[in-house]
Design a protein around this motif. Structure first.
Motif, PDB file in Angstrom:
ATOM      1  N   LEU A  83       0.792  -1.383   0.098  1.00 16.73           N
ATOM      2  CA  LEU A  83       0.113  -0.005   0.016  1.00 16.73           C
ATOM      3  C   LEU A  83       0.973   1.216  -0.047  1.00 16.73           C
ATOM      4  O   LEU A  83       1.679   1.360   0.956  1.00 16.73           O
ATOM      5  CB  LEU A  83      -0.936  -0.182   1.206  1.00 16.73           C
ATOM      6  CG  LEU A  83      -1.781   0.897   1.443  1.00 16.73           C
ATOM      7  CD1 LEU A  83      -3.029   1.281   0.178  1.00 16.73           C
ATOM      8  CD2 LEU A  83      -2.572   1.259   2.757  1.00 16.73           C
ATOM      9  N   MET A  84       0.642   2.148  -1.110  1.00 20.90           N
ATOM     10  CA  MET A  84       1.583   3.338  -1.026  1.00 20.90           C
ATOM     11  C   MET A  84       0.623   4.491  -0.892  1.00 20.90           C
ATOM     12  O   MET A  84      -0.619   4.655  -1.454  1.00 20.90           O
ATOM     13  CB  MET A  84       2.103   3.460  -2.345  1.00 20.90           C
ATOM     14  CG  MET A  84       3.019   2.176  -2.555  1.00 20.90           C
ATOM     15  SD  MET A  84       4.086   1.973  -4.338  1.00 20.90           S
ATOM     16  CE  MET A  84       5.229   3.537  -3.934  1.00 20.90           C
ATOM     17  N   LYS A  88       5.194   6.655  -1.228  1.00 23.27           N
ATOM     18  CA  LYS A  88       5.941   6.008  -0.225  1.00 23.27           C
ATOM     19  C   LYS A  88       5.145   4.616   0.162  1.00 23.27           C
ATOM     20  O   LYS A  88       3.984   4.846   0.317  1.00 23.27           O
ATOM     21  CB  LYS A  88       6.123   6.995   0.949  1.00 23.27           C
ATOM     22  CG  LYS A  88       6.883   8.186   0.682  1.00 23.27           C
ATOM     23  CD  LYS A  88       7.117   8.879   1.942  1.00 23.27           C
ATOM     24  CE  LYS A  88       8.241  10.110   1.517  1.00 23.27           C
ATOM     25  NZ  LYS A  88       8.505  11.152   2.253  1.00 23.27           N
ATOM     26  N   VAL A  89       6.000   3.922   0.656  1.00 21.60           N
ATOM     27  CA  VAL A  89       5.111   2.543   1.149  1.00 21.60           C
ATOM     28  C   VAL A  89       4.824   2.666   2.741  1.00 21.60           C
ATOM     29  O   VAL A  89       5.555   3.189   3.417  1.00 21.60           O
ATOM     30  CB  VAL A  89       6.235   1.412   0.988  1.00 21.60           C
ATOM     31  CG1 VAL A  89       5.520   0.110   1.537  1.00 21.60           C
ATOM     32  CG2 VAL A  89       6.709   1.109  -0.371  1.00 21.60           C
TER      33      VAL A  89
END
Length: 91
Positions: A83-84, A88-89
């Motif tokens: 999931l970003m 960014k993760v």
């Protein structure tokens, strides 16, 4: 080619499904699919992801898919999820 100047052929959603079908035909071991659910209702998007899951398990292929706002039931179809947010993760 589907349709011509005189005949419409198939509508947009059908063309998108046809394109995804064309992508999986052949000896492919890795597919990279970006936002495959754009323009599709959630039921159709779920069906496509379900078919891709079956393809992965039958052919031992790898598919990397990006989805915008997937339906909650779609999450259980994936082996791994990233999931970003804002590049960014987050999970």
């Amino acid at each position: 080619m589907v349709g011509d100047e005189m005949r419409r052929g198939i509508y947009g959603g059908q063309k998108r499904r046809l394109t995804k079908g064309e992508m999986v035909v052949g000896p492919t071991k890795a597919l990279f699919m970006d936002e495959i659910s754009i323009g599709l209702d959630s039921s159709t998007a779920y069906q496509i992801v379900c078919c891709l899951q079956q393809l992965v398990h039958i052919t031992d292929a790898t598919i990397l898919i990006s989805l915008l706002q997937p339906a909650p039931e779609a999450f259980e179809l994936f082996d791994d999820i990233i999931l970003m947010a804002e590049g960014k993760v987050v999970y």
